[in-house]
Motif scaffolding. Structure first.
Motif, PDB file in Angstrom:
ATOM      1  N   LEU A  44      34.515  40.553  47.525  1.00  0.00           N
ATOM      2  CA  LEU A  44      34.900  41.966  47.450  1.00  0.00           C
ATOM      3  C   LEU A  44      35.016  42.610  48.824  1.00  0.00           C
ATOM      4  CD1 LEU A  44      32.678  43.153  44.444  1.00  0.00           C
ATOM      5  CD2 LEU A  44      35.141  42.717  44.423  1.00  0.00           C
ATOM      6  N   ALA A  81      30.939  48.410  44.545  1.00  0.00           N
ATOM      7  CA  ALA A  81      30.372  47.375  43.683  1.00  0.00           C
ATOM      8  C   ALA A  81      29.350  46.522  44.425  1.00  0.00           C
ATOM      9  CB  ALA A  81      31.486  46.484  43.125  1.00  0.00           C
ATOM     10  N   VAL A  82      29.525  46.353  45.725  1.00  0.00           N
ATOM     11  CA  VAL A  82      28.566  45.560  46.508  1.00  0.00           C
ATOM     12  C   VAL A  82      27.203  46.260  46.515  1.00  0.00           C
ATOM     13  CG1 VAL A  82      28.054  44.592  48.782  1.00  0.00           C
ATOM     14  CG2 VAL A  82      30.385  44.541  47.909  1.00  0.00           C
ATOM     15  N   SER A 117      32.288  47.741  37.278  1.00  0.00           N
ATOM     16  CA  SER A 117      32.753  47.743  38.663  1.00  0.00           C
ATOM     17  C   SER A 117      33.162  46.381  39.207  1.00  0.00           C
ATOM     18  CB  SER A 117      31.660  48.322  39.583  1.00  0.00           C
ATOM     19  OG  SER A 117      31.315  49.629  39.186  1.00  0.00           O
ATOM     20  N   VAL A 118      32.617  45.297  38.657  1.00  0.00           N
ATOM     21  CA  VAL A 118      32.956  43.969  39.172  1.00  0.00           C
ATOM     22  C   VAL A 118      34.198  43.473  38.458  1.00  0.00           C
ATOM     23  CG1 VAL A 118      32.191  41.574  39.414  1.00  0.00           C
ATOM     24  CG2 VAL A 118      30.581  43.450  39.770  1.00  0.00           C
ATOM     25  N   PRO A 119      35.230  43.122  39.206  1.00  0.00           N
ATOM     26  CA  PRO A 119      36.467  42.664  38.561  1.00  0.00           C
ATOM     27  C   PRO A 119      36.232  41.413  37.734  1.00  0.00           C
ATOM     28  CG  PRO A 119      36.819  43.126  40.892  1.00  0.00           C
ATOM     29  CD  PRO A 119      35.345  43.159  40.661  1.00  0.00           C
ATOM     30  N   THR A 132      30.298  36.947  45.096  1.00  0.00           N
ATOM     31  CA  THR A 132      31.053  38.127  44.668  1.00  0.00           C
ATOM     32  C   THR A 132      31.123  39.174  45.769  1.00  0.00           C
ATOM     33  OG1 THR A 132      30.309  37.751  42.391  1.00  0.00           O
ATOM     34  CG2 THR A 132      31.209  39.923  42.902  1.00  0.00           C
ATOM     35  N   ALA A 133      30.000  39.431  46.436  1.00  0.00           N
ATOM     36  CA  ALA A 133      29.980  40.422  47.512  1.00  0.00           C
ATOM     37  C   ALA A 133      30.916  40.015  48.641  1.00  0.00           C
ATOM     38  CB  ALA A 133      28.555  40.587  48.040  1.00  0.00           C
ATOM     39  N   ARG A 184      32.028  38.007  36.765  1.00  0.00           N
ATOM     40  CA  ARG A 184      31.450  39.146  36.048  1.00  0.00           C
ATOM     41  C   ARG A 184      30.614  38.669  34.868  1.00  0.00           C
ATOM     42  NH1 ARG A 184      34.997  44.103  33.672  1.00  0.00           N
ATOM     43  NH2 ARG A 184      35.687  42.522  32.194  1.00  0.00           N
ATOM     44  N   PRO A 211      33.038  47.976  49.535  1.00  0.00           N
ATOM     45  CA  PRO A 211      33.244  48.416  48.149  1.00  0.00           C
ATOM     46  C   PRO A 211      31.940  48.831  47.476  1.00  0.00           C
ATOM     47  CG  PRO A 211      34.460  46.394  48.594  1.00  0.00           C
ATOM     48  CD  PRO A 211      33.592  46.637  49.792  1.00  0.00           C
TER      49      PRO A 211
END
Length: 396
Positions: free
Chosen positions: A119, A4-5, A177-179, A115-116, A68, A2
């Protein structure tokens, strides 16, 4: 992977630049604030200590927030303290900003790792980790020399402003971008993650990561005096040598990202002994420029290939504690980054020469290999996912 990563990797780049750029700004800071060089050097030590102490503490604190919100809070804090640092005329205030920046950086890395991994696909933790650590290596290649150049042209404050400006797109990117997700109750989440951290395999990987990173930064810290002293390379070539090590580091995390999710043990078994042997070979051949230049790149590659893979294994072994695992992994890396240069400095101070940190690096990696062998011999039970993937891969 993704997008976002990759945006999280951009933020890691900006923060990594801030962490490492200070080494080239210390003389200017000392002159401007009218303090001694050792006092200015304490700014680096303050950041390192803040990273070690702050990683687990900030990880626990962040369990109260959505990911987030936690990422934004840490990034905004990091930006604000750099603005304050760029404006202040007080050494004490600047020292305080470095501690706060380290706490924010440690918290961000812990949450960013979790988070990474969340995702990314379930079998791509190694790739996600390599993207984040790639931000650190790019900071070594471009950010640190760039900060030093800004310090030379416009003064050390300009480098602080540059870090603050670089964080703005990262903040916007995280916001968009981060949910967002509602956090669970912090108490039960913390207790559950702490229980998951008791796994012996996880603790072994944390120790291995600290030892390998200690070896990496033991030599990296004293690379310039080694190359200009024993090797005889001119000081004007040092930015290129440091960039070469950074390019090797980037190559290492790239290799890890491609291999760590499928054959992590094979990578560690091959590259771990090669890393230890490479530090010893570097020590034996440091008087000759050609092998020294080659080994700067090779050891940068091996160091970060092994280190990045170990961190991905921490995240695989702690699926029930993604945030605290990231925090403890960050702390372990920074314990190594503090311990290694300290040991290297002791050997130089003892009159063992500029090559002695290379031997310390070799011994630290050798200690990691012995630790891994003992842990394997003891036969700890393991349910780590990547090792299960290794088995069919080996049978092919």
């Amino acid at each position: 992977m993704p997008f976002a990563v990759y945006l999280l990797g951009l933020a890691v780049f900006a923060q990594g630049t801030s962490e490492f750029m200070l080494s080239g700004l210390i003389p200017g800071i000392a002159r401007d604030l009218q303090v001694s060089i050792p006092a200015a050097g304490l700014l680096t030590s303050a950041f390192a200590v803040g990273m070690v102490v702050g990683a687990p503490l900030m990880a626990v604190l962040s369990l109260r927030w959505s990911r987030r919100f936690a990422l934004l809070a840490f990034l905004v804090t990091f930006l604000v303290v750099h603005v304050v640092g760029a404006l202040t005329t007080s050494y004490g205030v600047l020292l305080g900003t470095r501690v706060i920046a380290a706490l924010a950086n440690a918290g961000f890395l812990a949450v960013a790792m979790a988070t990474a991994v969340a995702l990314a696909p379930s079998d791509a933790k190694g790739r996600a980790t390599s993207v984040l650590l790639g931000g650190v290596t790019i900071a070594c290649v471009a950010g640190v020399p760039g900060g030093a150049l800004l310090g030379e042209v416009w003064g050390w404050r300009s480098a602080f402003w540059a870090v603050a400006v670089a964080l703005v797109p990262a903040i916007v990117a995280v916001l968009k971008s981060v949910p967002s997700g509602a956090p669970g109750p912090a108490g039960p989440r913390a207790r559950g993650e702490l229980r998951a951290l008791r796994r012996p395999r996880l603790l072994v990987f944390l120790v291995l990561g600290g030892l390998v990173n200690g070896g990496t930064f033991c030599t990296f810290t004293y690379l310039t005096p080694l190359l200009t002293g024993d090797t005889g390379i001119g000081s004007s070539w040092m930015p290129l040598m440091l960039a070469l090590f950074g390019l090797g580091s980037f190559a290492g995390v790239t290799v890890s990202g491609r291999v760590a999710d499928r054959r992590p043990i094979r990578l560690l078994v091959i590259c771990g002994p090669a890393l230890a042997a490479g530090w010893a070979l570097f020590a034996l051949t440091a008087g000759a420029p050609v092998p020294a230049v080659v080994l700067v790149f090779v050891q940068g590659t091996l160091s970060f290939a092994v280190g990045s893979t170990l961190i991905s294994q921490v995240l695989y072994a702690a699926t029930g504690a993604p945030t605290l695992a990231g925090g403890f992994a960050t702390a372990a890396l920074n314990v190594g980054a503090t311990l290694g240069p300290w040991l290297g400095g002791l050997t130089i101070g003892a009159g063992l020469g500029l090559r002695s940190p290379l031997w310390v690096s070799a011994l630290l990696v050798a200690a990691a290999l012995v630790t891994a062998a003992v842990a394997h011999a003891v036969g700890r039970p393991s349910s780590a996912k990547p090792v299960e993937r290794d088995q069919p891969a080996e049978a092919q």
